[in-house]
Design an enzyme around this catalytic site. Structure first.
Site, PDB file in Angstrom:
ATOM      1  N   ASN A   1       0.871  -1.177   0.000  1.00 18.70           N
ATOM      2  CA  ASN A   1       0.000   0.000   0.000  1.00 18.70           C
ATOM      3  C   ASN A   1       0.909   1.229   0.000  1.00 18.70           C
ATOM      4  O   ASN A   1       1.479   1.578   1.024  1.00 18.70           O
ATOM      5  CB  ASN A   1      -0.879  -0.045   1.264  1.00 18.70           C
ATOM      6  CG  ASN A   1      -1.673   1.221   1.466  1.00 18.70           C
ATOM      7  OD1 ASN A   1      -1.767   2.066   0.573  1.00 18.70           O
ATOM      8  ND2 ASN A   1      -2.251   1.366   2.652  1.00 18.70           N
TER       9      ASN A   1
ATOM     10  N   LYS B   1       0.132   4.233  -0.303  1.00 21.40           N
ATOM     11  CA  LYS B   1      -0.511   5.429   0.276  1.00 21.40           C
ATOM     12  C   LYS B   1      -0.278   6.628  -0.650  1.00 21.40           C
ATOM     13  O   LYS B   1      -0.193   6.448  -1.859  1.00 21.40           O
ATOM     14  CB  LYS B   1      -0.006   5.665   1.702  1.00 21.40           C
ATOM     15  CG  LYS B   1      -0.123   4.381   2.549  1.00 21.40           C
ATOM     16  CD  LYS B   1       0.098   4.593   4.010  1.00 21.40           C
ATOM     17  CE  LYS B   1      -0.058   3.242   4.725  1.00 21.40           C
ATOM     18  NZ  LYS B   1       0.064   3.356   6.171  1.00 21.40           N
TER      19      LYS B   1
ATOM     20  N   HIS C   1      -9.359   1.101   4.961  1.00 23.12           N
ATOM     21  CA  HIS C   1      -8.083   1.312   5.653  1.00 23.12           C
ATOM     22  C   HIS C   1      -8.294   2.295   6.806  1.00 23.12           C
ATOM     23  O   HIS C   1      -9.087   3.229   6.695  1.00 23.12           O
ATOM     24  CB  HIS C   1      -7.035   1.858   4.681  1.00 23.12           C
ATOM     25  CG  HIS C   1      -5.671   1.877   5.269  1.00 23.12           C
ATOM     26  ND1 HIS C   1      -5.268   2.864   6.142  1.00 23.12           N
ATOM     27  CD2 HIS C   1      -4.633   1.016   5.162  1.00 23.12           C
ATOM     28  CE1 HIS C   1      -4.030   2.597   6.538  1.00 23.12           C
ATOM     29  NE2 HIS C   1      -3.622   1.488   5.953  1.00 23.12           N
TER      30      HIS C   1
ATOM     31  N   GLU D   1      -6.682   4.696   7.838  1.00 22.61           N
ATOM     32  CA  GLU D   1      -6.460   6.120   7.507  1.00 22.61           C
ATOM     33  C   GLU D   1      -7.680   6.712   6.810  1.00 22.61           C
ATOM     34  O   GLU D   1      -7.995   7.891   6.983  1.00 22.61           O
ATOM     35  CB  GLU D   1      -5.189   6.255   6.657  1.00 22.61           C
ATOM     36  CG  GLU D   1      -3.948   6.078   7.523  1.00 22.61           C
ATOM     37  CD  GLU D   1      -2.739   5.493   6.812  1.00 22.61           C
ATOM     38  OE1 GLU D   1      -2.690   5.502   5.570  1.00 22.61           O
ATOM     39  OE2 GLU D   1      -1.834   5.007   7.517  1.00 22.61           O
TER      40      GLU D   1
ATOM     41  N   GLU E   1      -5.237  -4.906  10.654  1.00 23.71           N
ATOM     42  CA  GLU E   1      -4.206  -3.895  10.868  1.00 23.71           C
ATOM     43  C   GLU E   1      -4.480  -3.134  12.160  1.00 23.71           C
ATOM     44  O   GLU E   1      -5.302  -2.204  12.175  1.00 23.71           O
ATOM     45  CB  GLU E   1      -4.202  -2.899   9.702  1.00 23.71           C
ATOM     46  CG  GLU E   1      -3.881  -3.530   8.363  1.00 23.71           C
ATOM     47  CD  GLU E   1      -3.313  -2.490   7.401  1.00 23.71           C
ATOM     48  OE1 GLU E   1      -2.186  -2.701   6.946  1.00 23.71           O
ATOM     49  OE2 GLU E   1      -3.975  -1.487   7.138  1.00 23.71           O
TER      50      GLU E   1
ATOM     51  N   GLY F   1       2.703   2.214  10.708  1.00 18.52           N
ATOM     52  CA  GLY F   1       3.690   3.279  10.563  1.00 18.52           C
ATOM     53  C   GLY F   1       4.428   3.633  11.838  1.00 18.52           C
ATOM     54  O   GLY F   1       5.090   4.668  11.907  1.00 18.52           O
TER      55      GLY F   1
ATOM     56  N   SER G   1       3.566  -2.142  10.223  1.00 21.39           N
ATOM     57  CA  SER G   1       5.012  -2.202  10.459  1.00 21.39           C
ATOM     58  C   SER G   1       5.653  -3.515  10.049  1.00 21.39           C
ATOM     59  O   SER G   1       6.608  -3.965  10.678  1.00 21.39           O
ATOM     60  CB  SER G   1       5.328  -1.870  11.926  1.00 21.39           C
ATOM     61  OG  SER G   1       4.936  -0.531  12.218  1.00 21.39           O
TER      62      SER G   1
ATOM     63  N   GLY H   1       2.851  -1.111   4.243  1.00 20.84           N
ATOM     64  CA  GLY H   1       2.883   0.308   3.895  1.00 20.84           C
ATOM     65  C   GLY H   1       4.292   0.749   3.585  1.00 20.84           C
ATOM     66  O   GLY H   1       4.817   0.535   2.490  1.00 20.84           O
TER      67      GLY H   1
HETATM   68  P1  PGA Z   1       2.979   0.320   7.554  1.00 19.41           P
HETATM   69  O1  PGA Z   1       1.501   0.528   6.993  1.00 19.41           O
HETATM   70  O2  PGA Z   1       3.508  -0.952   6.947  1.00 19.41           O
HETATM   71  O3  PGA Z   1       3.746   1.525   7.093  1.00 19.41           O
HETATM   72  O4  PGA Z   1       2.877   0.220   9.022  1.00 19.41           O
HETATM   73  C1  PGA Z   1       0.643  -0.554   6.828  1.00 19.41           C
HETATM   74  C2  PGA Z   1      -0.663  -0.089   6.249  1.00 19.41           C
HETATM   75  O5  PGA Z   1      -1.131   0.993   6.600  1.00 19.41           O
HETATM   76  O6  PGA Z   1      -1.259  -0.795   5.418  1.00 19.41           O
END
Ligand code: PGA
Length: 251
Positions: free
Chosen positions: A12, A14, A100, A102, A170, A176, A214, A235
């Site tokens: 992803n 983003k 997601h 976010e 998640e 993140g 992460s 991500g």
């Molecule tokens: P991250 O994000 O791997 O940067 O933690 C994962 C995601 O939001 O899908």
């Protein structure tokens, strides 16, 4: 990990990527996937919508799949700034991430909205990756499993089957942050998700459940080996070809 569930490693991106660098990144991922010749796992990249067409062209023939990061529930119409599932499909996508955290936070997407988006994905012939996950406050209050259950029941449309659904767990606090749950915590969440799916889809045992939050090359082996984990939603680490390929290799 049951053999019937082919692992899916999804990147992803983003809101990251301008044409030149993005094409180079997608090209490196495509080259790595092609060289590895994996028939036993799937690799998906979900770039920003502006890059979809170019990246779908760039990875063609490599086996790399391309997906969107969200879609509107309607097929077309007066929805300024939005993109429909049909448009993603037209641009070369086969998958779309919906719900997601976010999007849930930034855009106020509720379970009902996520569910409508998953239905839109089906209508357009896309495979939805439905995201769920608890916040830190919910985990600390001991509400993780309840929250996951509520989100699943609200976000997975009626008529879902393993062929038409991927679920990504998640934890919001792991996205993140460099923090991850223990493998035991991941396994417990995934086992619960699969139990709840048992009441929602006829073949819950075959639904792929991804872990996200992460994931990187160095922890992928451990996280992906947890019971009921059938891949990862990645991500930050999906923005580096070698990291992302290392995760795919670990699957
Ligand atoms: P991250 O994000 O791997 O940067 O933690 C994962 C995601 O939001 O899908």
């Amino acid at each position: 990990m049951a053999r019937s569930r082919r692992p899916l490693i999804a990147g992803n991106w983003k809101m990251n990527g301008l044409t030149a660098d993005a094409l180079a990144l997608a090209g490196s991922v495509a080259e790595g996937v092609k060289q590895a010749g994996w028939a036993d796992r799937e690799v998906l990249i979900c770039p920003p919508a502006t890059l979809l067409i170019g990246i779908a062209r760039a990875v063609k023939g490599s086996g790399v799949l391309v997906g969107g990061q969200s879609c509107h529930a309607a097929a077309s119409g007066a929805h300024t700034g939005d993109i429909s599932a049909e448009m993603l499909r037209d641009a070369g996508a086969s998958h779309v991430i919906v719900g997601h955290s976010e999007r849930r936070t930034d855009c106020g997407e509720t379970d009902a909205v996520v569910r409508a988006k998953a239905e839109a994905a089906w209508r357009a012939g896309l495979l939805p990756v439905v995201c769920i996950g608890e916040t830190l406050a919910e985990r600390e209050a001991g509400r993780t499993l309840t929250v996951l259950e509520t989100q699943l029941k609200g976000s997975v449309p009626a008529g879902a089957t393993a062929a038409r659904l991927v679920v990504a767990y998640e934890p919001v606090w792991a996205i993140g942050t460099g923090k991850t749950p223990t493998t035991a915590e991941v396994a417990a969440a995934h086992a619960h998700i699969r139990r709840v799916l048992g009441g929602l889809v006829p073949d819950a045992n075959a639904v792929r459940l991804l872990y996200g939050g992460s994931v990187k090359g160095s922890n992928a082996g451990e996280l992906l080996a947890a019971d009921d984990v059938d891949g990862a939603l990645v991500g930050g680490a999906s923005l580096k070809a070698d990291e992302f390929l290392a995760i795919a290799k670990a699957a």
